[in-house]
Design a protein around this motif. Structure first.
Motif, PDB file in Angstrom:
ATOM      1  N   GLY A 261       0.806  -1.208   0.000  1.00 39.90           N
ATOM      2  CA  GLY A 261       0.000   0.000   0.000  1.00 39.90           C
ATOM      3  C   GLY A 261       0.841   1.261   0.000  1.00 39.90           C
ATOM      4  O   GLY A 261       2.061   1.210  -0.020  1.00 39.90           O
ATOM      5  N   PRO A 262       0.186   2.408   0.010  1.00 43.39           N
ATOM      6  CA  PRO A 262       0.904   3.686  -0.065  1.00 43.39           C
ATOM      7  C   PRO A 262       1.821   3.888   1.136  1.00 43.39           C
ATOM      8  O   PRO A 262       1.493   3.504   2.261  1.00 43.39           O
ATOM      9  CB  PRO A 262      -0.212   4.724  -0.059  1.00 43.39           C
ATOM     10  N   ARG A 263       2.973   4.468   0.869  1.00 48.80           N
ATOM     11  CA  ARG A 263       3.910   4.794   1.948  1.00 48.80           C
ATOM     12  C   ARG A 263       4.595   6.110   1.619  1.00 48.80           C
ATOM     13  O   ARG A 263       4.718   6.489   0.478  1.00 48.80           O
ATOM     14  CB  ARG A 263       4.922   3.675   2.163  1.00 48.80           C
ATOM     15  N   ARG A 264       5.021   6.786   2.672  1.00 53.48           N
ATOM     16  CA  ARG A 264       5.712   8.069   2.540  1.00 53.48           C
ATOM     17  C   ARG A 264       7.152   7.786   2.137  1.00 53.48           C
ATOM     18  O   ARG A 264       7.843   6.996   2.780  1.00 53.48           O
ATOM     19  CB  ARG A 264       5.660   8.786   3.885  1.00 53.48           C
ATOM     20  N   CYS A 265       7.598   8.422   1.057  1.00 52.96           N
ATOM     21  CA  CYS A 265       8.930   8.180   0.515  1.00 52.96           C
ATOM     22  C   CYS A 265       9.655   9.494   0.271  1.00 52.96           C
ATOM     23  O   CYS A 265       9.038  10.528   0.034  1.00 52.96           O
ATOM     24  CB  CYS A 265       8.839   7.432  -0.818  1.00 52.96           C
ATOM     25  N   ARG A 266      10.960   9.413   0.318  1.00 47.57           N
ATOM     26  CA  ARG A 266      11.822  10.547  -0.018  1.00 47.57           C
ATOM     27  C   ARG A 266      12.560  10.192  -1.307  1.00 47.57           C
ATOM     28  O   ARG A 266      13.117   9.104  -1.431  1.00 47.57           O
ATOM     29  CB  ARG A 266      12.817  10.810   1.109  1.00 47.57           C
ATOM     30  N   LEU A 267      12.537  11.114  -2.261  1.00 45.83           N
ATOM     31  CA  LEU A 267      13.207  10.906  -3.541  1.00 45.83           C
ATOM     32  C   LEU A 267      14.567  11.582  -3.517  1.00 45.83           C
ATOM     33  O   LEU A 267      14.698  12.707  -3.045  1.00 45.83           O
ATOM     34  CB  LEU A 267      12.357  11.485  -4.681  1.00 45.83           C
ATOM     35  N   HIS A 268      15.567  10.881  -4.043  1.00 45.14           N
ATOM     36  CA  HIS A 268      16.920  11.419  -4.182  1.00 45.14           C
ATOM     37  C   HIS A 268      17.300  11.293  -5.645  1.00 45.14           C
ATOM     38  O   HIS A 268      17.173  10.219  -6.239  1.00 45.14           O
ATOM     39  CB  HIS A 268      17.916  10.632  -3.325  1.00 45.14           C
TER      40      HIS A 268
END
Length: 86
Positions: free
Chosen positions: A10-17
């Motif tokens: 399911g949806p999860r909070r992610c950080r993009l680099h």
């Protein structure tokens, strides 16, 4: 939607680099998104984020010969996806 930490799907909070090869660009900015990594459209979604961040890096004068996107869990920093650009 919120991510239930007891359920890895399911949806999860992610950080993009965003990287040019091994060098991280735009490292002073935080790119936080909510992604469902199991979605059938995740490839297209990640491609769009990679394109947008590459354009932003080019606009900042960063070299972008070998763009690469890393998706990390926002809470733990765990690497979830390592996606090379074209």
């Amino acid at each position: 939607m919120t991510h239930d930490p007891t359920n890895p799907a399911g949806p999860r909070r992610c950080r993009l680099h965003i990287f040019d090869g091994r060098y991280e660009v735009l490292h002073r900015r935080q790119h936080l998104v909510t992604l469902d990594l199991d979605s059938p459209s995740i490839d297209m979604t990640l491609d769009l984020h990679l394109q947008q961040l590459t354009r932003a890096a080019l606009a900042d004068g960063e070299p972008m010969d070998r763009p690469r996107l890393e998706v990390r869990d926002a809470a733990t920093g765990q690497l979830l996806v390592d996606r090379p650009g074209v």
